[in-house]
Design an enzyme around this catalytic site. Sequence first.
Site, PDB file in Angstrom:
ATOM      1  N   SER A   7     -89.993 -76.272  70.851  1.00  0.00           N
ATOM      2  CA  SER A   7     -91.203 -76.199  70.035  1.00  0.00           C
ATOM      3  C   SER A   7     -91.575 -77.590  69.541  1.00  0.00           C
ATOM      4  O   SER A   7     -90.814 -78.223  68.801  1.00  0.00           O
ATOM      5  CB  SER A   7     -90.978 -75.278  68.833  1.00  0.00           C
ATOM      6  OG  SER A   7     -92.014 -75.478  67.901  1.00  0.00           O
ATOM      7  N   HIS A  32     -93.435 -75.045  73.945  1.00  0.00           N
ATOM      8  CA  HIS A  32     -93.998 -74.099  72.973  1.00  0.00           C
ATOM      9  C   HIS A  32     -94.836 -74.874  71.956  1.00  0.00           C
ATOM     10  O   HIS A  32     -94.370 -75.847  71.364  1.00  0.00           O
ATOM     11  CB  HIS A  32     -92.834 -73.374  72.286  1.00  0.00           C
ATOM     12  CG  HIS A  32     -93.218 -72.328  71.318  1.00  0.00           C
ATOM     13  ND1 HIS A  32     -93.502 -71.024  71.687  1.00  0.00           N
ATOM     14  CD2 HIS A  32     -93.350 -72.364  69.962  1.00  0.00           C
ATOM     15  CE1 HIS A  32     -93.778 -70.308  70.606  1.00  0.00           C
ATOM     16  NE2 HIS A  32     -93.706 -71.093  69.542  1.00  0.00           N
ATOM     17  N   ASP A  34     -97.202 -74.618  68.530  1.00  0.00           N
ATOM     18  CA  ASP A  34     -97.462 -73.791  67.352  1.00  0.00           C
ATOM     19  C   ASP A  34     -98.749 -74.216  66.650  1.00  0.00           C
ATOM     20  O   ASP A  34     -98.781 -75.267  66.010  1.00  0.00           O
ATOM     21  CB  ASP A  34     -96.303 -73.943  66.361  1.00  0.00           C
ATOM     22  CG  ASP A  34     -95.028 -73.321  66.892  1.00  0.00           C
ATOM     23  OD1 ASP A  34     -95.023 -72.106  67.116  1.00  0.00           O
ATOM     24  OD2 ASP A  34     -94.042 -74.062  67.081  1.00  0.00           O
ATOM     25  N   MET A  36    -101.312 -73.547  63.659  1.00  0.00           N
ATOM     26  CA  MET A  36    -101.356 -72.872  62.344  1.00  0.00           C
ATOM     27  C   MET A  36    -102.660 -73.203  61.645  1.00  0.00           C
ATOM     28  O   MET A  36    -103.157 -74.328  61.763  1.00  0.00           O
ATOM     29  CB  MET A  36    -100.198 -73.373  61.478  1.00  0.00           C
ATOM     30  CG  MET A  36     -98.834 -73.178  62.095  1.00  0.00           C
ATOM     31  SD  MET A  36     -97.574 -73.815  60.993  1.00  0.00           S
ATOM     32  CE  MET A  36     -96.128 -73.637  62.038  1.00  0.00           C
ATOM     33  N   HIS A  65     -98.609 -70.590  70.862  1.00  0.00           N
ATOM     34  CA  HIS A  65     -98.342 -69.577  69.827  1.00  0.00           C
ATOM     35  C   HIS A  65     -99.357 -69.785  68.702  1.00  0.00           C
ATOM     36  O   HIS A  65     -99.259 -70.740  67.939  1.00  0.00           O
ATOM     37  CB  HIS A  65     -96.893 -69.771  69.340  1.00  0.00           C
ATOM     38  CG  HIS A  65     -96.498 -68.892  68.214  1.00  0.00           C
ATOM     39  ND1 HIS A  65     -95.379 -69.128  67.438  1.00  0.00           N
ATOM     40  CD2 HIS A  65     -97.055 -67.750  67.712  1.00  0.00           C
ATOM     41  CE1 HIS A  65     -95.269 -68.189  66.517  1.00  0.00           C
ATOM     42  NE2 HIS A  65     -96.276 -67.351  66.650  1.00  0.00           N
ATOM     43  N   MET A  67    -100.772 -69.001  65.333  1.00  0.00           N
ATOM     44  CA  MET A  67    -100.538 -68.394  64.015  1.00  0.00           C
ATOM     45  C   MET A  67    -101.820 -68.555  63.218  1.00  0.00           C
ATOM     46  O   MET A  67    -101.878 -69.316  62.240  1.00  0.00           O
ATOM     47  CB  MET A  67     -99.350 -69.087  63.337  1.00  0.00           C
ATOM     48  CG  MET A  67     -98.031 -68.679  63.952  1.00  0.00           C
ATOM     49  SD  MET A  67     -96.711 -69.829  63.549  1.00  0.00           S
ATOM     50  CE  MET A  67     -96.943 -70.977  64.890  1.00  0.00           C
ATOM     51  N   MET A 136     -90.552 -62.951  66.059  1.00  0.00           N
ATOM     52  CA  MET A 136     -90.265 -64.017  65.094  1.00  0.00           C
ATOM     53  C   MET A 136     -88.944 -63.708  64.392  1.00  0.00           C
ATOM     54  O   MET A 136     -88.745 -62.614  63.866  1.00  0.00           O
ATOM     55  CB  MET A 136     -91.378 -64.133  64.053  1.00  0.00           C
ATOM     56  CG  MET A 136     -92.695 -64.697  64.565  1.00  0.00           C
ATOM     57  SD  MET A 136     -92.568 -66.272  65.446  1.00  0.00           S
ATOM     58  CE  MET A 136     -91.832 -67.342  64.213  1.00  0.00           C
ATOM     59  N   ASP A 174     -88.193 -66.715  68.425  1.00  0.00           N
ATOM     60  CA  ASP A 174     -88.655 -67.984  67.853  1.00  0.00           C
ATOM     61  C   ASP A 174     -88.246 -68.062  66.386  1.00  0.00           C
ATOM     62  O   ASP A 174     -88.584 -67.179  65.599  1.00  0.00           O
ATOM     63  CB  ASP A 174     -90.192 -68.016  67.990  1.00  0.00           C
ATOM     64  CG  ASP A 174     -90.837 -69.292  67.493  1.00  0.00           C
ATOM     65  OD1 ASP A 174     -90.118 -70.245  67.141  1.00  0.00           O
ATOM     66  OD2 ASP A 174     -92.089 -69.318  67.466  1.00  0.00           O
TER      67      ASP A 174
HETATM   68  C1  DX5 Z   1     -92.459 -71.317  63.136  1.00  0.00           C
HETATM   69  C2  DX5 Z   1     -92.811 -71.651  64.566  1.00  0.00           C
HETATM   70  C3  DX5 Z   1     -91.640 -72.033  65.380  1.00  0.00           C
HETATM   71  C4  DX5 Z   1     -90.908 -73.244  64.874  1.00  0.00           C
HETATM   72  C5  DX5 Z   1     -89.455 -72.995  65.122  1.00  0.00           C
HETATM   73  O1  DX5 Z   1     -93.518 -70.739  62.502  1.00  0.00           O
HETATM   74  O2  DX5 Z   1     -93.418 -70.534  65.225  1.00  0.00           O
HETATM   75  O3  DX5 Z   1     -91.966 -72.187  66.761  1.00  0.00           O
HETATM   76  O4  DX5 Z   1     -91.291 -74.449  65.486  1.00  0.00           O
HETATM   77  O5  DX5 Z   1     -88.746 -73.989  64.501  1.00  0.00           O
HETATM   78  P1  DX5 Z   1     -87.172 -73.945  64.394  1.00  0.00           P
HETATM   79  O6  DX5 Z   1     -86.621 -73.871  65.783  1.00  0.00           O
HETATM   80  O7  DX5 Z   1     -86.865 -75.232  63.702  1.00  0.00           O
HETATM   81  O8  DX5 Z   1     -86.811 -72.738  63.563  1.00  0.00           O
HETATM   82 ZN    ZN Z   2     -93.687 -70.664  67.476  1.00  0.00          ZN
END
Ligand code: DX5
Ligand code: ZN
Length: 216
Positions: A7, A32, A34, A36, A65, A67, A136, A174
């Site tokens: 990620s 991956h 993320d 947000m 991904h 969010m 998650m 994840d």
């Molecule tokens: C959290 C993200 C993850 C995050 C995971 O909301 O969706 O993808 O990057 O991070 P680690 O591996 O540090 O828990």
């Molecule tokens: Zn993620």
Amino acid sequence: MRLVAPSLLAANFGNLKQELEMINDSQADWLHLDVMDGVFVPNISFGFPVLQQVAAICHKPLDVHLMIVEPQKFIKEVKGLHATYMNVHYEACTHLHRVVHAIKEEGMKAGVTLNPHTPVHLLEDILPDLDLVLLMAVNPGYGGQVFIENTYHKVHALREMITKSHSKALIQVDGGVTADNADRLYKAGVDVLVAGTSVFRTPDPKGAIMALKGDK
Ligand code: DX5
Ligand code: ZN
């Protein structure tokens, strides 16, 4: 399957190009990403102008991904990245069936993500349409959080549902994934592990990716 999707959230953004070249050179299966919005989750990460640069450098399949609320508004933007997977949250989609099919109509694979509190049985009627289910293992919004142990039960239950329904969906986990819990997760039925901190915040990220895959 034992796939690893590092990620990018945990990368050093001051050295983004070098981080992506490291990923290109590693045994990572996917990257991956993320996204947000500060509404669906209490944090903001990066958006499409940054991701376009990432997509231009990274040679690995992109796993996006989202969010964010109303992820259906960004299907064209995700397609513009040549993403392989577009993951939307179950909790963010009132008309999930419509969104999943709109993603597939654009030629991408459709993933649905569940927050830790959302039971897997709610996917029963959409499972045959999915390419991936992302469970998650932390509340989304931040890297570096502690893995929620109940995730193992969810993986087992989802694996049973997938077998019964003959769905081709991959199971992805994840949040809080490390070399210490990777093996147990794969054995429980996970196909793809996402890992941020345990890859990018280590002295040897490529070695960490190999350790997650079980190649030490
Ligand atoms: C959290 C993200 C993850 C995050 C995971 O909301 O969706 O993808 O990057 O991070 P680690 O591996 O540090 O828990
Ligand atoms: Zn993620």
